[in-house]
Write an enzyme that holds these catalytic residues in place. Structure first.
Site, mmCIF file in Angstrom:
data_model
loop_
_atom_site.group_PDB
_atom_site.id
_atom_site.type_symbol
_atom_site.label_atom_id
_atom_site.label_comp_id
_atom_site.label_asym_id
_atom_site.label_seq_id
_atom_site.Cartn_x
_atom_site.Cartn_y
_atom_site.Cartn_z
ATOM 1 C CG HIS A 12 -2.017 0.974 1.163
ATOM 2 N ND1 HIS A 12 -3.339 0.606 1.182
ATOM 3 C CD2 HIS A 12 -2.004 2.322 1.051
ATOM 4 C CE1 HIS A 12 -4.095 1.689 1.085
ATOM 5 N NE2 HIS A 12 -3.305 2.752 1.007
ATOM 6 C CG ASP A 16 -0.259 10.857 -5.176
ATOM 7 O OD1 ASP A 16 -0.266 10.239 -4.100
ATOM 8 O OD2 ASP A 16 -1.269 10.943 -5.915
ATOM 9 C CG HIS A 190 -7.990 3.688 -0.052
ATOM 10 N ND1 HIS A 190 -7.388 3.273 -1.208
ATOM 11 C CD2 HIS A 190 -7.002 4.234 0.714
ATOM 12 C CE1 HIS A 190 -6.093 3.557 -1.155
ATOM 13 N NE2 HIS A 190 -5.832 4.137 0.002
ATOM 14 C CD GLU A 193 -7.647 5.898 5.532
ATOM 15 O OE1 GLU A 193 -8.106 5.812 4.388
ATOM 16 O OE2 GLU A 193 -6.536 6.408 5.784
HETATM 17 ZN ZN LIG Z 1 -3.990 4.660 0.779
#
Ligand SMILES: [Zn+2]
Length: 258
Positions: A12, A16, A190, A193
């Site tokens: 992961h 950038d 994703h 989170e």
């Molecule tokens: Zn991530």
């Protein structure tokens, strides 16, 4: 223990969000270390995930030419070598790099070319995941997954959905993930989170990923944890990032030990 010297796999890794001061200075010679630290490096104490993600903005601004994309990718190889990484999957959103005239194909080709060179020079195996972003529309998301399909014969191996899951419904991305499923493209997404277990359930149900980026709030629902284990869904857990974005206050609160 010498953690840097331990051989590792890194699944992961956002291209950038990984620019060293050295590469930034090369691309923007006027920048000072202070400016770099303030605008490219997420502080230990971010307010939340969106503040953390903002650190990618100046990096993306710099990564708008073939030369810059190649320099940033090769810079990452140097960092991987210092960390004794054996295999890494690096990810980025190609559509973010077309602001100064590159086509999306040129963007992916530039990173791919640098990865080929990096592999040759360091011996580290690296593959590429292309990301759609939560705030993209259906056309942008579909364009990204079609790029994965186009470059799958090379070093591109998967599709991801990144950026802030809070506030953006999944609807715009359904067609892209259906395309991925139809073409047998491996996916990660994703979730879990900034948002809780419901977001992970929703992501599994509609996107059918083999891996979840983070997913650390899955523990809020024991049935979900059981489902993840039964289906062997891999969670890409990044504990330091979770502390920085305030998913957990301190390491002893982190779900990784539960
Ligand atoms: Zn991530």
């Amino acid at each position: 223990m010498d953690l840097a010297g331990l051989p590792k796999i890194e699944l992961h890794l956002h291209l950038d969000c990984s620019l060293s001061f050295e590469v930034v200075k090369r691309l923007d010679p006027a920048i000072s270390f202070e400016e770099y630290r303030n605008s490219f490096v997420a502080p230990v104490n971010c307010l939340d995930l969106s503040e953390y993600i903002k650190r990618a903005i100046p990096a993306i601004q710099l990564m708008q030419s073939e030369e810059a994309l190649e320099a940033v990718t090769l810079d990452l190889f140097e960092q991987l070598a210092r960390d004794s990484i054996l295999y890494a999957e690096i990810r980025f959103a190609p559509l973010e790099h077309t602001r100064e005239g590159l086509s999306v194909e040129e963007v992916v080709r530039s990173v791919e070319r640098a990865v080929q060179r990096g592999i040759r020079e360091t011996g580290i195996e690296v593959r590429v995941i292309l990301c759609t972003l939560r705030h993209y529309n259906a056309r942008q998301s579909l364009q990204t997954v079609e790029l994965v399909e186009q470059f799958r014969t090379g070093l591109v191996v998967g599709f991801d959905i990144a950026a802030d899951e809070a506030g953006y419904p999944i609807d715009a991305h359904l067609a892209a993930f259906q395309y991925a499923q139809r073409h047998g493209i491996p996916c990660t997404a994703h979730a879990g989170e900034a948002c809780g277990a419901d977001s992970v359930w929703e992501t599994l149900e509609h996107f059918h990923p083999q891996r979840i980026g983070h997913g650390v709030r899955s523990v809020e629902d024991p049935a979900l944890v059981e489902h993840l284990a039964r289906r062997q869904i891999h969670l890409e857990v990044c504990p330091t990032s979770n502390l920085q974005t305030k998913v957990f206050r301190q390491m002893c609160d982190h779900s990784i030990g539960r």
